[in-house]
Structures are given as structure tokens and as C-alpha cells.
Design a protein around this motif. Structure first.
Motif, short mmCIF file in Angstrom:
data_model
loop_
_atom_site.label_atom_id
_atom_site.label_comp_id
_atom_site.label_asym_id
_atom_site.label_seq_id
_atom_site.Cartn_x
_atom_site.Cartn_y
_atom_site.Cartn_z
N GLY A 15 0.87 -1.29 0.24
CA GLY A 15 -0.12 0.12 -0.03
C GLY A 15 0.80 1.34 -0.12
N LEU A 17 2.02 4.15 -2.15
CA LEU A 17 1.69 4.82 -3.37
C LEU A 17 2.61 6.08 -3.59
N ILE A 22 0.76 6.17 4.39
CA ILE A 22 1.20 5.66 5.83
C ILE A 22 2.25 4.38 5.39
N ALA A 42 -1.01 -2.62 -5.95
CA ALA A 42 -1.70 -2.91 -7.38
C ALA A 42 -0.71 -2.46 -8.60
N ALA A 67 -4.23 -7.09 -4.42
CA ALA A 67 -4.53 -7.49 -3.20
C ALA A 67 -6.02 -8.44 -3.32
N ILE A 94 -4.18 -0.66 2.85
CA ILE A 94 -5.11 -0.62 1.42
C ILE A 94 -6.47 -0.24 1.70
N MET A 96 -10.05 1.69 -0.65
CA MET A 96 -10.57 2.24 -1.84
C MET A 96 -12.09 1.92 -1.96
N LEU A 147 -4.77 -1.44 8.82
CA LEU A 147 -5.30 0.19 9.09
C LEU A 147 -6.69 0.38 8.99
N SER A 148 -7.41 1.06 10.20
CA SER A 148 -8.76 1.00 10.12
C SER A 148 -8.74 2.67 10.71
N TYR A 149 -10.25 2.74 10.70
CA TYR A 149 -10.64 4.17 11.00
C TYR A 149 -11.96 4.00 12.03
N TYR A 159 -17.98 9.59 5.34
CA TYR A 159 -16.99 8.30 5.02
C TYR A 159 -17.65 7.12 4.30
N GLN A 193 -6.45 4.74 13.02
CA GLN A 193 -5.53 5.92 12.77
C GLN A 193 -6.28 7.31 12.67
N THR A 196 -5.54 11.61 8.24
CA THR A 196 -4.15 11.85 7.72
C THR A 196 -4.23 12.16 6.37
#
Ligand code: NAI
Length: 268
Positions: A15, A17, A22, A42, A67, A94, A96, A147-149, A159, A193, A196
Motif C-alpha cells: 500500500g 503509493l 502511511i 496494485a 490484493a 489498502i 478504496m 489500518l482502520s478508522y 466516510y 488511525q 491523515t
């Protein structure tokens, strides 16, 4: 500051880019701490070319993998095994959503896009771990992170369907964490997190307001991508061997604040 926390450890980082990602910061910090790893993304992201710069800087190989493709993941893990033998850590960084990208509101979500978003942002984490387990690539006491939110637990309207993807992602971490713990003593966690400023983050409608609000709500302020990378390093290290199946908030305290004085003052 480097303390060789990951000396001798090998891994795969999904991930990165560009320099804002991150995962990019995690790769830089992991390299500083003595880790060796493969960078993957990707194919379309790799064609953008920026990953080569990170690969050179961190002395790592780049291997493309979508992935969501089991075939790509199998090739990736075979390459990792060839290069390193077994590995110690995996970062899944990752996300999207096509509904977010195309500005389709949550209540009007397109289900083809919805499924695609779930596959990329959440089910891919299950696929990564399934292939890793089948191919027995993890060393005992390894560490796997995604990684989550906090939109997984609370409503943040803009979101969109990513909220559902993050809830699924965290559930996959808990459930796979159980099985990977028993199988190999491998730990599986998600880090929740702060907002960001990255390519994925900035795609959320009203992101500037979003990030400023979180800043004012958090006693410590928003955690940066670099601070997140530091936290990832600690979770890949041997200092956190018994932390598993958790969603770990890395958000400057945001998740436990009802309202801050700074936000109150705006309504006085
Ligand atoms: P980013 O845009 O730099 O990273 C997202 C990555 O996902 C990109 O490298 C992209 O190429 C990759 N990706 C997309 N589709 C893929 C596929 N099919 N196969 C493999 N890779 C694919 O943005 P960022 O912010 O660094 O995102 C990393 C993770 O952090 C995501 O899970 C995101 O949801 C999460 N996160 C981000 C926050 C933010 O405010 N930026 C806050 C909390 C979590």
C-alpha cells in the motif's frame, strides 16, 4: 532514531503509493529499524512509478499484486519465500471505495461499487492471511497489521461505505487472529488511525473540515503518518508479542472524548 527493533525481521508491506502514504512511512521506519521487506501494490499503482524511489531507498524489491487476486497473492508469497524463507510481519495498508470516488451518497450506493470496495478494503485482508497460512510463510510470533478508522464504530456521514468496510476489516482481524494465534502464535491487529492527509484520506468529501475537527477534539492532536509508522514498528517488534485480535486506537485520544473545550468554545 533507530534502535534496531526489527533487526533480522523480514516482511511484506502493501500500500505505499507516494511519500504521503502511511505504508511509505512504515517502510522508511522499518528500514531504519533493520528490517528487510518486499514492497507491493496494485499493478496500476506501481505503473505510476513512485514506488521505485522507495525501493531504492530501502533496498527492497517491488512485486506487483492486486490484493483481491488470490493468484497474485500466491505469486507474491512464493517470491517472498524464495527471497527470505519465512517472514515475520505483514502490513495491509489498502483502502478504496468507488462510491466515495464517484461521489455517490451512502443511501444511494451502487452495489457493484460497494462489493468492489469491500473486496479491496476488507476481504483482501482475509485473502492475504488465507494465502499466508496456506503457504505457511509466517514465522512463529509474527505480526500482521491492517489500518482502520473509527468510522467502523461511529457515524461519520461522508466516510460512506468505507465505514462498513472498516467494520468488516476489524472483524476479520479478530477472527483470523484467533486462528493464526492457535496455528502459529501469529498476532493480528488493526490500528485505528487519526485522519491523515494522504491520497486515500483526501478523497473523503469535506476532508479538511474532518481533519480539523479531529485535531480540535483530540487532547494530543491528530497522530501523523510518521507517528502511525512508529506504532506499527512497535507492533512488528518483539515488545508486543501478546497483543492480538485488537483494534488499537492511535488517534491522540479522539475515541474517548465526548467533546473538547476547544470544540465547545466554537459554540459559546
Ligand atoms: P494511500 O492512498 O496512500 O494508500 C492506499 C493504498 O491502497 C494505495 O497504495 C493503493 O494503491 C492501494 N490499493 C488500492 N487498491 C488496491 C488493490 N486492489 N490491491 C492492492 N493495493 C491497492 O492512503 P493511506 O491513507 O496511506 O491509506 C492506507 C490505509 O490507511 C487505508 O486502509 C486507509 O483506509 C487507512 N486509513 C487512512 C486514514 C487517513 O485519513 N488517510 C485514517 C485511518 C485509516
Amino acid at each position: 532514531m533507530s534502535t534496531n527493533l526489527l533487526k533480522g525481521k523480514k516482511g511484506i508491506i502493501f500500500g505505499a503509493l507516494n511519500e504521503h502514504s502511511i505504508a511509505w512511512k512504515v517502510a522508511e521506519r522499518a528500514y531504519e529499524e533493520g528490517a528487510e521487506f518486499i514492497l507491493t501494490n496494485a499493478p496500476v499503482a506501481i505503473r505510476m512509478g513512485e514506488l521505485d524511489e522507495l525501493a531504492q531507498k530501502t533496498n527492497s524489491d517491488v512485486i506487483p499484486a492486486d490484493a483481491t487476486s488470490i493468484e497474485d497473492l500466491e505469486k507474491l508469497f512464493d517470491a517472498a519465500t524464495k527471497k527470505f524463507g519465512k517472514i515475520d510481519f505483514i502490513l495491509h495498508s489498502i483502502g478504496m471505495s468507488l462510491n466515495v470516488r464517484k461521489g455517490i451518497p451512502y443511501t444511494e450506493n451502487n452495489y457493484e461499487y460497494y462489493m468492489k470496495g469491500m473486496d479491496i478494503s476488507a476481504i483482501s485482508f482475509h485473502k492475504v492471511m488465507k494465502v499466508a497460512m496456506q503457504k505457511d510463510v509466517m514465522n512463529d510470533w509474527g505480526s500482521i497489521l491492517a489500518l482502520s478508522y473509527i468510522a467502523a464504530q461511529r457515524v461519520f456521514p461522508n466516510y460512506n461505505d468505507m465505514s462498513n468496510a472498516k467494520a468488516l476489516l476489524e472483524s476479520i482481524a479478530r477472527n483470523f487472529g484467533y486462528h493464526f494465534g492457535i496455528d502459529k502464535k501469529v498476532r493480528v491487529n488493526t490500528i485505528s488511525q487519526s485522519p491523515t492527509a494522504t491520497t486515500a484520506g483526501s478523497g473523503v468529501k469535506g476532508f479538511d473540515a474532518f481533519i480539523n475537527y479531529a485535531e480540535d477534539m483530540s487532547p494530543l492532536g491528530n497522530a501523523s503518518a510518521l507517528a502511525c509508522a512508529d506504532y506499527c514498528i512497535s507492533l512488528f517488534s518483539d515488545l508486543t508479542k501478546y497483543v492480538t485480535m485488537q483494534n488499537l486506537f492511535h488517534d491522540g485520544g479522539f475515541s474517548n472524548v465526548g467533546v473538547s473545550q476547544k470544540v465547545m468554545d466554537k459554540f459559546m
